[in-house]
Write an enzyme that holds these catalytic residues in place. Structure first.
Site, PDB file in Angstrom:
ATOM      1  N   GLU A 107     -49.503  17.854   8.408  1.00  0.00           N
ATOM      2  CA  GLU A 107     -50.924  18.217   8.429  1.00  0.00           C
ATOM      3  C   GLU A 107     -51.119  19.694   8.760  1.00  0.00           C
ATOM      4  O   GLU A 107     -52.072  20.321   8.274  1.00  0.00           O
ATOM      5  CB  GLU A 107     -51.663  17.313   9.417  1.00  0.00           C
ATOM      6  CG  GLU A 107     -51.714  15.866   8.899  1.00  0.00           C
ATOM      7  CD  GLU A 107     -52.256  14.883   9.905  1.00  0.00           C
ATOM      8  OE1 GLU A 107     -53.303  14.268   9.645  1.00  0.00           O
ATOM      9  OE2 GLU A 107     -51.628  14.717  10.975  1.00  0.00           O
ATOM     10  N   GLU A 127     -47.543   7.982   9.987  1.00  0.00           N
ATOM     11  CA  GLU A 127     -48.265   7.349  11.087  1.00  0.00           C
ATOM     12  C   GLU A 127     -48.428   5.838  10.925  1.00  0.00           C
ATOM     13  O   GLU A 127     -48.364   5.084  11.899  1.00  0.00           O
ATOM     14  CB  GLU A 127     -49.641   8.010  11.255  1.00  0.00           C
ATOM     15  CG  GLU A 127     -49.621   9.356  11.973  1.00  0.00           C
ATOM     16  CD  GLU A 127     -49.346  10.523  11.041  1.00  0.00           C
ATOM     17  OE1 GLU A 127     -49.543  11.671  11.455  1.00  0.00           O
ATOM     18  OE2 GLU A 127     -48.925  10.290   9.892  1.00  0.00           O
TER      19      GLU A 127
END
Length: 253
Positions: A107, A127
């Site tokens: 990210e 995740e």
């Protein structure tokens, strides 16, 4: 040893996450250090653009789970994860990636304007494999930067993807031999740094902001951005330097 190193050379700032023993996972010290580096980049006229990289042959493995369990805050209010994902620098930012760019590390890369990656580097938002959600911008930025179904596959499987594959989808600008990502990013940065700073800043801003413009308003919106550029001292200097066959001397005004 600082968790974030900051250097400037020839108008190019380099932010290095320096926790190789933890695969450059982000703890509170990293978040604060990156935020401070962003502030310096924004405030200094001698810095034209920046590179974000990691020490020890890897980019960033995301959030430091040990630090998180101990109550450390790895996001900064108004700035996001690692002090950057919600408020990147106002100047171009290049990610120079070796090794892994996973979870929050991926990210961070997605928050940059350009990405240079080594052949052996791998990206992913894993995740979901831990029952979590990629909350630092990955689920919003991925479908804007690569095809929708590819973004969906990455988000739902959590699998790692090699740099060469993502270059094919347009996510990565340059793929280089292992160990050469920073060197190549510096070459790219120096090309950009040769250009008019005002023109670079406005070009970047238009590309970022136009995503929200409708077809009926985009030309009027663009006019407001470009008008100051065409009446700037730099615009005149660029034309004169071209006519005189010399390098322009930019002022950013």
């Amino acid at each position: 040893m600082s968790a974030v190193e900051f250097t400037v050379d020839g108008g190019v700032a380099i932010i290095t996450i320096n926790r190789p023993e933890a695969k450059n996972a982000v703890n509170a010290e990293v978040a604060k250090g990156v935020a401070a580096a962003v502030d310096e980049i924004n405030s200094r006229d001698d810095i034209r653009l920046a590179i974000l990289t990691g020490a020890g042959g890897t980019f960033c493995a995301g959030m430091d789970l040990k630090a998180f369990v101990q109550g450390e805050v790895v996001s900064i209010e108004g700035r996001g994860f690692a002090g950057l994902t919600e408020a990147p620098p106002r100047k171009p930012l290049i990610a120079a990636i070796e090794g892994y760019a996973l979870a929050g590390g991926c990210e961070l890369a997605l928050s940059c304007d350009l990405i240079v990656a080594s052949e052996g580097s791998k990206f992913g938002v894993p995740e979901v494999k831990r029952g979590l959600v990629a909350a630092a911008g990955g689920l919003m930025r991925l479908p804007r930067q690569i095809p929708y179904r590819i973004a969906m596959e990455l988000a739902l499987t959590g699998d790692m993807v090699p740099a060469a594959t993502l270059q094919g989808y347009g996510l990565i600008n340059r793929v280089v031999p292992n160990g050469q990502a920073l060197e190549e990013a510096l070459k790219l940065a120096r090309i950009i740094a040769e250009n008019g700073p005002l023109a670079v800043a406005v070009s970047r801003q238009i590309i970022n902001d136009q995503q929200e413009w409708s077809a009926s308003e985009m030309w009027e919106k663009q006019k407001a951005y470009i008008a100051p550029v065409f009446t700037s001292k730099d615009a005149r200097e660029g034309a004169v330097a071209f006519a005189e066959k010399r390098k322009p001397v930019w002022t950013g005004k």
